[in-house]
Design a protein around this motif. Structure first.
Motif, PDB file in Angstrom:
ATOM      1  N   ALA A   4       0.823  -1.202   0.000  1.00  0.00           N
ATOM      2  CA  ALA A   4       0.000   0.000   0.000  1.00  0.00           C
ATOM      3  C   ALA A   4       0.858   1.254   0.000  1.00  0.00           C
ATOM      4  O   ALA A   4       1.969   1.267   0.521  1.00  0.00           O
ATOM      5  N   TYR A   5       0.336   2.287  -0.600  1.00  0.00           N
ATOM      6  CA  TYR A   5       0.997   3.582  -0.621  1.00  0.00           C
ATOM      7  C   TYR A   5      -0.071   4.657  -0.619  1.00  0.00           C
ATOM      8  O   TYR A   5      -1.254   4.381  -0.761  1.00  0.00           O
ATOM      9  N   ARG A   6       0.369   5.888  -0.453  1.00  0.00           N
ATOM     10  CA  ARG A   6      -0.543   7.033  -0.472  1.00  0.00           C
ATOM     11  C   ARG A   6       0.001   8.062  -1.446  1.00  0.00           C
ATOM     12  O   ARG A   6       1.183   8.364  -1.443  1.00  0.00           O
ATOM     13  N   ILE A  99       3.825  12.718  -5.716  1.00  0.00           N
ATOM     14  CA  ILE A  99       4.587  11.499  -5.464  1.00  0.00           C
ATOM     15  C   ILE A  99       3.781  10.505  -4.641  1.00  0.00           C
ATOM     16  O   ILE A  99       2.809  10.867  -3.984  1.00  0.00           O
ATOM     17  N   MET A 100       4.210   9.251  -4.690  1.00  0.00           N
ATOM     18  CA  MET A 100       3.626   8.189  -3.880  1.00  0.00           C
ATOM     19  C   MET A 100       4.532   7.969  -2.678  1.00  0.00           C
ATOM     20  O   MET A 100       5.760   8.018  -2.807  1.00  0.00           O
ATOM     21  N   VAL A 101       3.936   7.724  -1.510  1.00  0.00           N
ATOM     22  CA  VAL A 101       4.696   7.497  -0.280  1.00  0.00           C
ATOM     23  C   VAL A 101       4.262   6.175   0.326  1.00  0.00           C
ATOM     24  O   VAL A 101       3.069   5.885   0.417  1.00  0.00           O
ATOM     25  N   ARG A 102       5.219   5.375   0.776  1.00  0.00           N
ATOM     26  CA  ARG A 102       4.938   4.151   1.523  1.00  0.00           C
ATOM     27  C   ARG A 102       6.046   3.972   2.559  1.00  0.00           C
ATOM     28  O   ARG A 102       7.064   4.659   2.515  1.00  0.00           O
ATOM     29  N   ASP A 103       5.878   3.102   3.483  1.00  0.00           N
ATOM     30  CA  ASP A 103       6.926   2.703   4.425  1.00  0.00           C
ATOM     31  C   ASP A 103       7.644   3.864   5.102  1.00  0.00           C
ATOM     32  O   ASP A 103       8.819   4.112   4.853  1.00  0.00           O
ATOM     33  N   VAL A 104       6.938   4.594   5.938  1.00  0.00           N
ATOM     34  CA  VAL A 104       7.583   5.617   6.758  1.00  0.00           C
ATOM     35  C   VAL A 104       8.117   4.916   7.997  1.00  0.00           C
ATOM     36  O   VAL A 104       7.368   4.298   8.745  1.00  0.00           O
TER      37      VAL A 104
END
Length: 133
Positions: A4-6, A99-104
């Motif tokens: 999953a990403y945002r 941009i897409m963001v995942r895994d913070v």
């Protein structure tokens, strides 16, 4: 499959709740017509620009230099965005996506990293919604 990403718009905020330590973001350029995208990551007066290549997930690490930075906001910004309704035939999605963001991942001090609930903690300007690639 892909995790999953945002999507973020032009600007996204994440409140830092640990420090000193570091935050690591996994990000990906999302513009369908650009080979590269620029993103600026800021914490207080510190900021750094990154160039993201299209098509691959990349890691951005931000050091939290002092415990006093706890409770402050990390800002991700990009002026390069696209609107799905203008790029994808039949789409009614008028969001400005960058941009897409995942895994913070947050690592406090010298301790081990912990995965944050980033889907809940990443506040977007405007509408919030996860989207597939």
């Amino acid at each position: 499959g892909e995790s999953a990403y945002r999507w973020i718009g032009k600007r996204a905020l994440l409140t830092v709740t640990a420090g000193p330590g570091r935050i690591t973001f996994t990000v990906r350029a999302g513009h369908p017509r650009l080979d590269r995208m620029h993103v600026v990551v800021s914490l207080g007066a510190r900021s750094r620009s990154y160039v993201l290549a299209q098509g691959s997930w990349e890691t951005i690490t931000l050091d939290l230099e002092t415990a006093g930075e706890s409770g402050r906001e990390v800002v991700l910004e990009s002026d390069e965005f696209w609107i799905p309704a203008r790029e994808i035939e039949g789409s009614t999605d008028c969001r400005e996506l960058s941009i897409m963001v995942r895994d913070v991942n947050v690592t406090a001090g010298t301790g081990r990293g912990r995965q944050t609930s980033w889907l809940e903690r990443l506040r977007l300007q405007g509408r919030t919604r996860s989207s597939p690639a």
